[in-house]
Motif scaffolding. Sequence first.
Motif: not given
Length: 468
Positions: A53, A57, A223, A261, A263, A312, A317, A321, A346, A413-414
């Motif tokens: 991860d 992103a 997170e 995080d 992003l 974030v 969001y 997640r 994550h 992410r995303r």
Amino acid sequence: MMVTPPFMEPFRIKSVEPIPFPTAEERRNSLAQAGFNLFRVPARQVTVDLLTDSGTAAMSAAQWSAVFSGDESYAGARSYEGFEAVVRELTGMPEVIPVHQGRAAERILFGTLLRPGEISVANTHFDTTAASVAAAGARCIDLPGRPDLPGNTEDSGLFGGNIDLEGLERVLRGPEKVRCVVLTVTDNAGGGQPVSPANLAEVRRLCAPRGIGVLLDASRFAENAYLVTRRDPEWVRASIPDVARAMFDLADGCFASLKKDGLANTGGLIALRDAALARDCRNRLIEVEGFPTYGGLAGRDLEALTKGLHEVMDPRYLEYRAESASWFADQLETAGFPVLRPTGCHAVYVDAAAKLAHIPAPELPATALANALYLAGAVRVTDLGTLVFGGPDPEGGPDRPAPREWVRFALPRRVYTRNHLEYVADIAAQVAAKATALSGYRILEQARTLRHFTAVLAPLGEPVPFEH
């Protein structure tokens, strides 16, 4: 039959990228040419990439817009001022040092802070963190708060990332020179589990009178804060920024890969309270990264990170997640894999030792499972077993085994939708059905540190055929 998840993506897709679908023969050839090491497989031969991860992103429209306002001045750029302000607001720490990624932050901070023979204690040092401690001539001690966690796929506790406080107190009372205590939030090497504010407060209580620094590896700070609001009754009504700030307030400093995080696709930071330590870190940074107001980053990168650090902390969001990880764990469990519970945000962690009980640790069961997933459907995941956290026997015997044989299905992410993860679950079911036929691997070539990135392996048996 797949169950509809109780969530949807809190965003819509504005730009798309085609993904490859290599044939079974192409997958076999790619893996063999890569020395049976998934890090060496080219991305053009991967259909769904859950390797990490970090830096993977999809940036938002607001971030891409901010990129065009980047100030590329070498010194004192406006983009640094905005980045500095948001980090100070988030952490309460006055000294903000940008770097190009997390391992640069680790190398600079630990190379400045530690002396040969000193000790760094952590809930669990991740691989690059441990390498930076060793490079400074110091030694790591890991004190995970749940010593029964290896192999436990039922319930690792609500705060499985906590450090073992009794063990920490014993180490602090011992003869060795402890220089710092690091809490990784969330604990990536410990299954992506969160650290509680209460545990951090106890660490602070033990360390402060002894003059021992408390550091956060804050790569997944948002997170961790979200999971605190879901698992700790004292914080259930708190905002994500308030929980994050409360934890930063208990630390003397932090370092982070903002490829998580933040992003964004690159970036990291060091934030400190100690001005003298920050000065020494900046001097070291100038040697290897660049001027302290850009730290190896372009101004456009700093602009993207400044936006990302705000985005974030959106609770919608973060809920998406966490629910995605929980739902995906259900799919992998239905496919036949033993999954670590409760899930974090994550990644989902699978116990390869339990699934491949016929493969002993020196034969790299986590590697075997990860490679089988690639062969079955070009799904790339991460081996977090003996190849990563074990090591050669100093006396020439079999590899020292890792405490766990996990395979991590990281969630960029995303990036991927439910359909992509359903595809992964289908491939996982094919692998699970042939698990007893899988064989292990041996190491042909390896580096002295962080060997898993470049190692060359060889299978100990014939590859199981997958014709998908």
